[in-house]
Scaffold this active site. Sequence first.
Site, PDB file in Angstrom:
ATOM      1  N   TYR A  34      57.323   2.120   9.972  1.00  0.00           N
ATOM      2  CA  TYR A  34      56.600   0.986   9.922  1.00  0.00           C
ATOM      3  C   TYR A  34      55.744   0.742   8.490  1.00  0.00           C
ATOM      4  O   TYR A  34      55.010   2.123   8.308  1.00  0.00           O
ATOM      5  CB  TYR A  34      55.711   0.678  11.061  1.00  0.00           C
ATOM      6  CG  TYR A  34      56.499   0.381  12.440  1.00  0.00           C
ATOM      7  CD1 TYR A  34      57.696  -0.261  12.365  1.00  0.00           C
ATOM      8  CD2 TYR A  34      55.905   1.006  13.608  1.00  0.00           C
ATOM      9  CE1 TYR A  34      58.340  -0.288  13.622  1.00  0.00           C
ATOM     10  CE2 TYR A  34      56.633   1.032  14.861  1.00  0.00           C
ATOM     11  CZ  TYR A  34      57.738   0.389  14.821  1.00  0.00           C
ATOM     12  OH  TYR A  34      58.553   0.359  15.888  1.00  0.00           O
ATOM     13  N   HIS A  51      56.407  -5.359  11.950  1.00  0.00           N
ATOM     14  CA  HIS A  51      55.235  -4.641  12.430  1.00  0.00           C
ATOM     15  C   HIS A  51      54.177  -5.175  11.966  1.00  0.00           C
ATOM     16  O   HIS A  51      53.072  -3.965  11.910  1.00  0.00           O
ATOM     17  CB  HIS A  51      55.611  -3.139  12.670  1.00  0.00           C
ATOM     18  CG  HIS A  51      55.055  -2.670  13.932  1.00  0.00           C
ATOM     19  ND1 HIS A  51      53.952  -2.273  14.507  1.00  0.00           N
ATOM     20  CD2 HIS A  51      55.736  -2.422  14.971  1.00  0.00           C
ATOM     21  CE1 HIS A  51      53.918  -1.815  15.603  1.00  0.00           C
ATOM     22  NE2 HIS A  51      55.135  -2.070  16.263  1.00  0.00           N
TER      23      HIS A  51
END
Length: 399
Positions: A157, A207
């Site tokens: 992420y 995210h």
Amino acid sequence: MKPVLITHIECQITRPDRHNLVIVRIETDCGVFGLGCATFQQRPLAVKLMVDEYLKPLLLGRDANHIEDLWQMMMVNAYWRNGPVINNAIAGIDMALWDIKGKLANMPLYHLFGGKSKDAVTAYSHAAGETLEDLYGEVDRLLGEGYRHIRCQLGFYGGNARDFHTTREPAAGAYYDQDQYMDNTLAMFKALREKYGNQFHILHDVHERLFPQQAVQFAKAVEQYRPYFIEDILPPDQNEWLVQIRSQTAVPLATGELFNNPAEWKDLIINRRIDFIRCHVSQIGGITPALKLAHFCQSFGVRLAWHCPPDMTPVGAAVNTHLNIHLHNAAIQEFVAYPPNTQQVFPGAQAPMNGYFYPCEEAGIGVDFNSEAANEFPVVYRPHEWTQSRLPDGVIHTP
């Protein structure tokens, strides 16, 4: 109808592989038991305490038939409500009660809901790599397994940016650079389309790693690559910015895995600011509220893509399948293969076939739990460094 009295409730934590998993077992005076997923892997002991010390004394001797009444009672019993610890604890109880009801009726859960709306549920899995070549290898593997929807990430992420311009003594954390992340991810989409064309649908999880104005820019730029959806482009406390994104691009948006409270999703659905709701079923309190949320979404054209990561039990994943087989607006189901230890602890753990989940025909949820095997894998706490995401200047960016 003859009462089915709750005689025992047990909450157990096990870590057969990477994740702490929380399972609830309810026993009844008719000899039928039920299982439910209550996994909150970052705070498993808090969930167990909630079940053991507060919910168990409240429920012993009650009639397991009355799921709706018991759910409402559990939710308001503490007066303050809608948090991840309480909701996951309640969800474990709620799923176990539905499991009992399915077993008593000798029906798989989806039949108890009203039967199927589709033959099977489309599945997607995750492909990630530090380089494009690594990513291509993962994509090829999943295509070979029959997937036609794949979540693609270049790096973890926030991407795999290099050469951070950091401070003199950087604080500990998972560093990333937002500009590099956007550039690398857009290049990833371009490379995937050039290599594979439209062989599969690309999904991607931001995210919550961007500031709102960056999210607007990223959504506009990625639209040309026709993603199936872009997940969590904003953190929950900035979802008002979805109005700006919606006004400037038609890129499909998905969010909701961090939601606990109906107040967090109500306006987004009514105003059609998202295309997919991604709530985690145990995080919102179980099957009982999930059915209501799904029907609410259908009225506004919002489809379901329940959060289904590897840090939940196969019991919880099977619940998602039953919901998805029944619910007309269920679009897709996330899946990451369970390692051998987890499969040993949870006999009957489901997996997709050629890119589809098919309904389990066992009575109830259809996944079992081997308590003795689970005891071999005790709970282990780890600090979850990935939640300490930092920008180059050292500031934490809330995921």
